[in-house]
Design a protein around this motif. Sequence first.
Motif, PDB file in Angstrom:
ATOM      1  N   UNK A  15      48.354  23.143 -20.175  1.00  0.00           N
ATOM      2  CA  UNK A  15      48.716  21.734 -20.349  1.00  0.00           C
ATOM      3  C   UNK A  15      48.575  20.968 -19.033  1.00  0.00           C
ATOM      4  N   UNK A  16      49.082  21.570 -17.961  1.00  0.00           N
ATOM      5  CA  UNK A  16      49.008  20.893 -16.656  1.00  0.00           C
ATOM      6  C   UNK A  16      47.556  20.695 -16.222  1.00  0.00           C
ATOM      7  N   UNK A  17      46.763  21.741 -16.420  1.00  0.00           N
ATOM      8  CA  UNK A  17      45.358  21.639 -15.997  1.00  0.00           C
ATOM      9  C   UNK A  17      44.604  20.611 -16.827  1.00  0.00           C
ATOM     10  N   UNK A  18      44.835  20.624 -18.126  1.00  0.00           N
ATOM     11  CA  UNK A  18      44.100  19.700 -19.000  1.00  0.00           C
ATOM     12  C   UNK A  18      44.489  18.254 -18.721  1.00  0.00           C
ATOM     13  N   UNK A  19      45.753  18.037 -18.416  1.00  0.00           N
ATOM     14  CA  UNK A  19      46.185  16.647 -18.195  1.00  0.00           C
ATOM     15  C   UNK A  19      45.705  16.108 -16.850  1.00  0.00           C
ATOM     16  N   UNK A  20      45.266  17.008 -15.976  1.00  0.00           N
ATOM     17  CA  UNK A  20      44.727  16.532 -14.694  1.00  0.00           C
ATOM     18  C   UNK A  20      43.245  16.216 -14.789  1.00  0.00           C
ATOM     19  N   UNK A  21      42.660  16.467 -15.945  1.00  0.00           N
ATOM     20  CA  UNK A  21      41.223  16.205 -16.084  1.00  0.00           C
ATOM     21  C   UNK A  21      40.979  14.695 -16.041  1.00  0.00           C
ATOM     22  N   UNK A  22      40.085  14.246 -15.177  1.00  0.00           N
ATOM     23  CA  UNK A  22      39.825  12.803 -15.088  1.00  0.00           C
ATOM     24  C   UNK A  22      39.207  12.280 -16.380  1.00  0.00           C
ATOM     25  N   UNK A  23      39.584  11.052 -16.735  1.00  0.00           N
ATOM     26  CA  UNK A  23      38.987  10.418 -17.907  1.00  0.00           C
ATOM     27  C   UNK A  23      37.551   9.996 -17.573  1.00  0.00           C
ATOM     28  N   UNK A  24      36.699  10.065 -18.553  1.00  0.00           N
ATOM     29  CA  UNK A  24      35.309   9.636 -18.353  1.00  0.00           C
ATOM     30  C   UNK A  24      35.216   8.121 -18.556  1.00  0.00           C
TER      31      UNK A  24
ATOM     32  N   UNK B  33      37.969   9.705 -28.087  1.00  0.00           N
ATOM     33  CA  UNK B  33      36.613  10.106 -28.498  1.00  0.00           C
ATOM     34  C   UNK B  33      35.852  10.687 -27.306  1.00  0.00           C
ATOM     35  N   UNK B  34      35.938  10.024 -26.172  1.00  0.00           N
ATOM     36  CA  UNK B  34      35.254  10.538 -24.978  1.00  0.00           C
ATOM     37  C   UNK B  34      35.845  11.883 -24.557  1.00  0.00           C
ATOM     38  N   UNK B  35      37.159  12.037 -24.719  1.00  0.00           N
ATOM     39  CA  UNK B  35      37.796  13.308 -24.375  1.00  0.00           C
ATOM     40  C   UNK B  35      37.301  14.444 -25.258  1.00  0.00           C
ATOM     41  N   UNK B  44      28.278  12.476 -18.525  1.00  0.00           N
ATOM     42  CA  UNK B  44      27.310  11.459 -18.138  1.00  0.00           C
ATOM     43  C   UNK B  44      26.736  10.697 -19.318  1.00  0.00           C
ATOM     44  N   UNK B  45      25.420  10.491 -19.290  1.00  0.00           N
ATOM     45  CA  UNK B  45      24.754   9.702 -20.317  1.00  0.00           C
ATOM     46  C   UNK B  45      24.840  10.377 -21.689  1.00  0.00           C
ATOM     47  N   UNK B  46      24.843  11.726 -21.696  1.00  0.00           N
ATOM     48  CA  UNK B  46      24.960  12.441 -22.976  1.00  0.00           C
ATOM     49  C   UNK B  46      26.297  12.126 -23.641  1.00  0.00           C
ATOM     50  N   UNK B  47      27.351  12.071 -22.828  1.00  0.00           N
ATOM     51  CA  UNK B  47      28.684  11.779 -23.372  1.00  0.00           C
ATOM     52  C   UNK B  47      28.744  10.335 -23.876  1.00  0.00           C
ATOM     53  N   UNK B  48      28.200   9.399 -23.103  1.00  0.00           N
ATOM     54  CA  UNK B  48      28.149   7.997 -23.553  1.00  0.00           C
ATOM     55  C   UNK B  48      27.400   7.898 -24.876  1.00  0.00           C
ATOM     56  N   UNK B  49      26.272   8.604 -24.954  1.00  0.00           N
ATOM     57  CA  UNK B  49      25.434   8.550 -26.152  1.00  0.00           C
ATOM     58  C   UNK B  49      26.178   9.120 -27.360  1.00  0.00           C
ATOM     59  N   UNK B 133      35.431  24.204 -32.230  1.00  0.00           N
ATOM     60  CA  UNK B 133      36.694  23.793 -32.860  1.00  0.00           C
ATOM     61  C   UNK B 133      37.895  24.213 -32.016  1.00  0.00           C
ATOM     62  N   UNK B 134      37.766  25.343 -31.326  1.00  0.00           N
ATOM     63  CA  UNK B 134      38.850  25.749 -30.398  1.00  0.00           C
ATOM     64  C   UNK B 134      38.968  24.734 -29.268  1.00  0.00           C
ATOM     65  N   UNK B 135      37.810  24.333 -28.736  1.00  0.00           N
ATOM     66  CA  UNK B 135      37.820  23.395 -27.601  1.00  0.00           C
ATOM     67  C   UNK B 135      38.452  22.068 -28.002  1.00  0.00           C
ATOM     68  N   UNK B 136      38.125  21.607 -29.214  1.00  0.00           N
ATOM     69  CA  UNK B 136      38.707  20.333 -29.660  1.00  0.00           C
ATOM     70  C   UNK B 136      40.209  20.461 -29.874  1.00  0.00           C
ATOM     71  N   UNK B 137      40.637  21.593 -30.428  1.00  0.00           N
ATOM     72  CA  UNK B 137      42.076  21.797 -30.633  1.00  0.00           C
ATOM     73  C   UNK B 137      42.805  21.821 -29.294  1.00  0.00           C
ATOM     74  N   UNK B 138      42.212  22.488 -28.302  1.00  0.00           N
ATOM     75  CA  UNK B 138      42.819  22.523 -26.964  1.00  0.00           C
ATOM     76  C   UNK B 138      42.890  21.109 -26.383  1.00  0.00           C
ATOM     77  N   UNK B 139      41.823  20.364 -26.517  1.00  0.00           N
ATOM     78  CA  UNK B 139      41.785  18.994 -25.990  1.00  0.00           C
ATOM     79  C   UNK B 139      42.914  18.154 -26.601  1.00  0.00           C
ATOM     80  N   UNK B 140      43.020  18.203 -27.920  1.00  0.00           N
ATOM     81  CA  UNK B 140      43.993  17.331 -28.592  1.00  0.00           C
ATOM     82  C   UNK B 140      45.429  17.820 -28.385  1.00  0.00           C
ATOM     83  N   UNK B 141      45.624  19.137 -28.347  1.00  0.00           N
ATOM     84  CA  UNK B 141      46.992  19.648 -28.243  1.00  0.00           C
ATOM     85  C   UNK B 141      47.501  19.623 -26.795  1.00  0.00           C
ATOM     86  N   UNK B 142      46.698  20.164 -25.894  1.00  0.00           N
ATOM     87  CA  UNK B 142      47.188  20.316 -24.518  1.00  0.00           C
ATOM     88  C   UNK B 142      46.981  19.070 -23.673  1.00  0.00           C
TER      89      UNK B 142
END
Lengths: 151, 184
Positions: A15-24, B33-35, B44-49, B133-142
Amino acid sequence: VNSGPQNEAVDLAIRLAMRKRPEHTPATSLLGLALSKVNAESLGMRRSGPSGLVRCSRWSRVTNAAAAILIAAVVIAGAYGLDVDSLWTLSQDQDTVYVQPSEPDEVYIGAISEPGSEEMMLAAVGLVLVLLCFGMDRALSTDHAVCIPSS
Amino acid sequence: VSESAREPPDVSNLRRQAPAAFARLIADHERIVLGLGQSLGLSGADLDDAAAEVFADVYRALPTFQERSELSTWVYRIAYRTILRIRHQYRKRPALDLPPDDVDPRQGRPDEIVGHDEMNAILWKVVASLEPRQAMAVELHYRRGWSVDRIAVVMECPNGTVKTLLSRARDRLRMVFERKGVRP
């Protein structure tokens, strides 16, 4: 989601590491970029792929249709055994057919084991061309159907 | 959630694809969405796209929005599907190996060592190398602090599936800590 003190520690660490990730921050306006994609598609352009390239589906359909007509003509010509001797000079020696150009430089092109099977050869060439065109279309295609969820 | 997201969305104008309402929709949802794109390793540009592709899909579907769920949930469902599709197009991307074993003699708790930028960067890369799907779950949860219930709604799967995705991701990330010599 977690159980035990070890998992709790790992959870906290993640959680700590993920929340330190800069926003794009987008380099360009997402509004303009999104609307340009919508407008491009409404003008008959395919959606851009990861490379950002945009391809015209109308032009693709025209070239695909032309290729299909050409292939069909070759296959029909082969199937009905139309006179293709004007294109090539066929020489037959027992069970081997040599296909040579009519030009005097006598370039050897290939051999066919079955006599009189030039129709089969042309049909096979047509089939290969069809497969090639299909494969190229799949390889160049970057977009897939999008399912929009109901609200 | 941005300030403007606290105001109720202008659904009638959104259905009519009014530019101002759509601009506000993007402003309200672009961070998440960007996250999601970041979590799958886009940059970079791939993420913007990819984000623009998401909002283009949202724009096309706006006339069909019927308020059977919250606007944000509906937008994130489209984002989830679209970004997964885009990620699929990047399937030739080489897989990321875990960092090599280099045991730190000062071993400490993971939550103590993650303060280091290097460790954070490794974790972000490993998250991007997870099954999408694991990566997205980690992004949204953590990262975003979403509950399992909310993630399940967006990902359109049972709560148990989300818990399994998070558990497997955590096991993988735990290996990173262990290879770095960190003992919880």
